[in-house]
Design a protein around this motif. Structure first.
Motif, PDB file in Angstrom:
ATOM      1  N   LYS A  79       0.827  -1.140   0.101  1.00 13.28           N
ATOM      2  CA  LYS A  79       0.056  -0.271   0.162  1.00 13.28           C
ATOM      3  C   LYS A  79       0.996   1.460  -0.198  1.00 13.28           C
ATOM      4  O   LYS A  79       2.241   1.125   0.597  1.00 13.28           O
ATOM      5  CB  LYS A  79      -0.790  -0.180   1.341  1.00 13.28           C
ATOM      6  CG  LYS A  79       0.180  -0.061   2.514  1.00 13.28           C
ATOM      7  CD  LYS A  79      -1.564   0.685   3.785  1.00 13.28           C
ATOM      8  CE  LYS A  79       0.025   0.417   5.155  1.00 13.28           C
ATOM      9  NZ  LYS A  79      -1.087   0.970   6.047  1.00 13.28           N
ATOM     10  N   SER A  80      -0.138   2.361  -0.684  1.00 11.26           N
ATOM     11  CA  SER A  80       0.729   4.099  -0.614  1.00 11.26           C
ATOM     12  C   SER A  80       0.841   4.572   0.771  1.00 11.26           C
ATOM     13  O   SER A  80       0.130   4.022   1.956  1.00 11.26           O
ATOM     14  CB  SER A  80       1.223   4.366  -1.846  1.00 11.26           C
ATOM     15  OG  SER A  80      -0.757   4.926  -1.810  1.00 11.26           O
ATOM     16  N   GLU A  81       1.336   5.471   0.984  1.00  5.48           N
ATOM     17  CA  GLU A  81       0.937   6.605   1.758  1.00  5.48           C
ATOM     18  C   GLU A  81      -0.487   7.021   1.726  1.00  5.48           C
ATOM     19  O   GLU A  81      -1.348   6.262   0.541  1.00  5.48           O
ATOM     20  CB  GLU A  81       1.602   7.677   1.791  1.00  5.48           C
ATOM     21  CG  GLU A  81       2.211   8.584   0.787  1.00  5.48           C
ATOM     22  CD  GLU A  81       2.926   9.660   0.941  1.00  5.48           C
ATOM     23  OE1 GLU A  81       2.347  10.786   0.696  1.00  5.48           O
ATOM     24  OE2 GLU A  81       3.902   9.561   0.885  1.00  5.48           O
ATOM     25  N   ALA A  82      -1.510   7.519   2.334  1.00  8.50           N
ATOM     26  CA  ALA A  82      -2.210   8.453   2.861  1.00  8.50           C
ATOM     27  C   ALA A  82      -2.539   9.409   2.060  1.00  8.50           C
ATOM     28  O   ALA A  82      -1.845  10.177   1.864  1.00  8.50           O
ATOM     29  CB  ALA A  82      -2.907   8.262   3.657  1.00  8.50           C
ATOM     30  N   VAL A 147      -7.915   2.264  -1.428  1.00 11.62           N
ATOM     31  CA  VAL A 147      -9.143   2.325  -0.407  1.00 11.62           C
ATOM     32  C   VAL A 147      -8.692   3.476   0.434  1.00 11.62           C
ATOM     33  O   VAL A 147      -7.292   3.528   0.799  1.00 11.62           O
ATOM     34  CB  VAL A 147      -8.109   0.529   0.130  1.00 11.62           C
ATOM     35  CG1 VAL A 147      -9.148   0.567   2.135  1.00 11.62           C
ATOM     36  CG2 VAL A 147      -8.540  -0.622  -0.501  1.00 11.62           C
ATOM     37  N   ASN A 148     -10.096   3.483   1.161  1.00 11.98           N
ATOM     38  CA  ASN A 148      -9.919   4.695   2.178  1.00 11.98           C
ATOM     39  C   ASN A 148     -10.282   4.256   3.458  1.00 11.98           C
ATOM     40  O   ASN A 148     -11.318   3.546   3.985  1.00 11.98           O
ATOM     41  CB  ASN A 148     -11.418   5.522   1.393  1.00 11.98           C
ATOM     42  CG  ASN A 148     -11.530   7.211   2.577  1.00 11.98           C
ATOM     43  OD1 ASN A 148     -10.536   6.738   3.612  1.00 11.98           O
ATOM     44  ND2 ASN A 148     -11.735   8.190   1.929  1.00 11.98           N
ATOM     45  N   ASP A 149      -8.793   4.619   4.004  1.00 14.75           N
ATOM     46  CA  ASP A 149      -8.879   3.702   5.532  1.00 14.75           C
ATOM     47  C   ASP A 149      -8.954   4.458   6.385  1.00 14.75           C
ATOM     48  O   ASP A 149      -9.298   4.564   7.398  1.00 14.75           O
ATOM     49  CB  ASP A 149      -7.177   3.054   5.636  1.00 14.75           C
ATOM     50  CG  ASP A 149      -6.555   4.099   6.097  1.00 14.75           C
ATOM     51  OD1 ASP A 149      -7.024   5.644   5.761  1.00 14.75           O
ATOM     52  OD2 ASP A 149      -5.646   3.942   5.438  1.00 14.75           O
ATOM     53  N   GLY A 150      -9.622   5.541   5.742  1.00 10.77           N
ATOM     54  CA  GLY A 150     -10.470   6.671   7.188  1.00 10.77           C
ATOM     55  C   GLY A 150      -9.277   7.799   7.445  1.00 10.77           C
ATOM     56  O   GLY A 150      -9.810   9.374   7.607  1.00 10.77           O
ATOM     57  N   ARG A 154      -5.339   5.269  -0.122  1.00  7.84           N
ATOM     58  CA  ARG A 154      -4.381   4.027   0.051  1.00  7.84           C
ATOM     59  C   ARG A 154      -4.539   3.649  -1.887  1.00  7.84           C
ATOM     60  O   ARG A 154      -4.835   3.390  -1.981  1.00  7.84           O
ATOM     61  CB  ARG A 154      -4.053   3.691   1.232  1.00  7.84           C
ATOM     62  CG  ARG A 154      -3.894   4.518   2.008  1.00  7.84           C
ATOM     63  CD  ARG A 154      -3.108   3.554   2.804  1.00  7.84           C
ATOM     64  NE  ARG A 154      -2.592   4.214   4.800  1.00  7.84           N
ATOM     65  CZ  ARG A 154      -2.031   4.746   5.236  1.00  7.84           C
ATOM     66  NH1 ARG A 154      -1.080   4.952   4.847  1.00  7.84           N
ATOM     67  NH2 ARG A 154      -2.407   5.249   6.080  1.00  7.84           N
ATOM     68  N   LEU A 155      -2.978   3.566  -2.595  1.00  9.65           N
ATOM     69  CA  LEU A 155      -2.932   2.676  -3.857  1.00  9.65           C
ATOM     70  C   LEU A 155      -2.341   1.206  -2.650  1.00  9.65           C
ATOM     71  O   LEU A 155      -1.651   1.488  -2.693  1.00  9.65           O
ATOM     72  CB  LEU A 155      -2.336   3.385  -4.733  1.00  9.65           C
ATOM     73  CG  LEU A 155      -2.174   2.577  -5.657  1.00  9.65           C
ATOM     74  CD1 LEU A 155      -3.688   2.773  -6.651  1.00  9.65           C
ATOM     75  CD2 LEU A 155      -1.115   3.267  -6.446  1.00  9.65           C
TER      76      LEU A 155
END
Length: 302
Positions: A79-82, A147-150, A154-155
């Motif tokens: 995953k990438s950074e947000a 993906v949006n983790d809040g 993130r890619l």
């Protein structure tokens, strides 16, 4: 008289159609029973069906085996950074995706069965969503999603194939001229070897499937294993280290039973059809449409 003759011939034609259909169905069942594969079937069953599903082909050998699943194969995910939104501009340049194995000494061994894929990211299409789409459109044996983790978007890049030899190595050729910093397209670099640039984070490690069959340890990159036991395919579902389950391979007579039932059923159906089309009602002195027909008698006799 011509109309009566015409009606009679139509009825005979319809009757022969019924006879042909019943005969053809019977012939099919005879041919099915003549196939060697019907008599060479095997079936496989695992005592703990939650551990794996199993199947057997005609090349299997009857017997019993102890199976232990120590681990199941996994595909690596990183995953990438947000980022604030999917429209956030990341950077342009190229991303090269390669596959291989990260060794214990910190080196990386490329997977010779997979070629590296270089993906161009244009400056006009360099947002997070654009990069996701470019990766997916490149058919590079990975899938990209956001993906949006809040905390942000993130890619997530996942290898399509499981196993240690399919771990990801992503290098960036950044348009800003610096390919190793945590800025621009370099944010998506991932190289876990010693000295490599790793700006993305591993979320799921690449793993091989490890199972023990009759005390012999076997490692495979996939959870579908069809070359450990001849003629037997094992699809691993979950790992249960220390727990063994019995795999039983035996002759499968169900195909023979079904073929025999079909033969009996279609034979009886054909016999009923012939009787219906050729019977003679002695009480009313009335024959059927094909009573006395030589073709029907020949078919019945043969």
């Amino acid at each position: 008289q011509l109309n009566n003759k015409k009606a009679e011939q139509k009825a005979q034609l319809s009757a022969f159609g019924s006879l042909k259909s019943a005969l053809s169905t019977f012939q099919d069942s005879v041919q099915e029973l003549a196939k060697p594969a019907v008599f060479n079937g095997y079936k496989a069953a695992l005592a703990d069906a939650t551990m794996a599903t199993v199947s057997a082909s005609s090349s299997a050998v009857a017997g019993k085996h102890d199976i232990e699943v120590q681990s199941t194969a996994q595909s690596q995910k990183i995953k990438s950074e947000a980022f604030a939104s999917t429209d956030t501009t990341i950077g342009s340049g190229t991303l090269t995706i390669a596959f291989g194995t990260y060794n214990g000494d910190g080196s990386f061994t490329a997977n010779t069965e997979k070629s590296a894929k270089t993906i161009t990211i244009d400056s006009g299409k360099s947002s997070l969503a654009d990069i996701r789409d470019a990766i997916n459109d490149a058919n590079a044996d990975v899938t990209a999603s956001i993906v949006n983790d809040g905390s942000g978007n993130r890619l997530v890049i996942a290898s399509k194939d499981s196993g240690l030899a399919n771990a990801l190595k992503i290098t960036a050729n950044d348009a800003d001229g610096d390919h190793t910093n945590n800025a621009g397209l370099s944010k998506l670099a991932f190289d876990a070897s010693t000295g490599g640039v790793t700006n993305m984070t591993e979320t799921v490690a690449a793993k091989n499937a490890i199972l023990v069959i009759d005390g012999i340890t076997i490692q495979k990159s996939s959870n579908t294993i069809d070359d450990a036991l001849e003629g037997v395919t094992i699809n691993l579902l979950k790992a249960e280290p220390g727990t063994t389950s019995t795999l039983t391979v035996e002759k499968d007579n169900s195909s023979i039973e079904e073929a025999l039932k079909s033969l009996v059923s279609t034979y009886n159906d054909l016999d009923k059809t012939i009787s219906k089309l050729s019977r003679y009602d002695s009480t009313n002195n009335q024959g059927s449409i094909l009573t006395g027909d030589s073709t029907v008698r020949m078919v019945q006799f043969r």
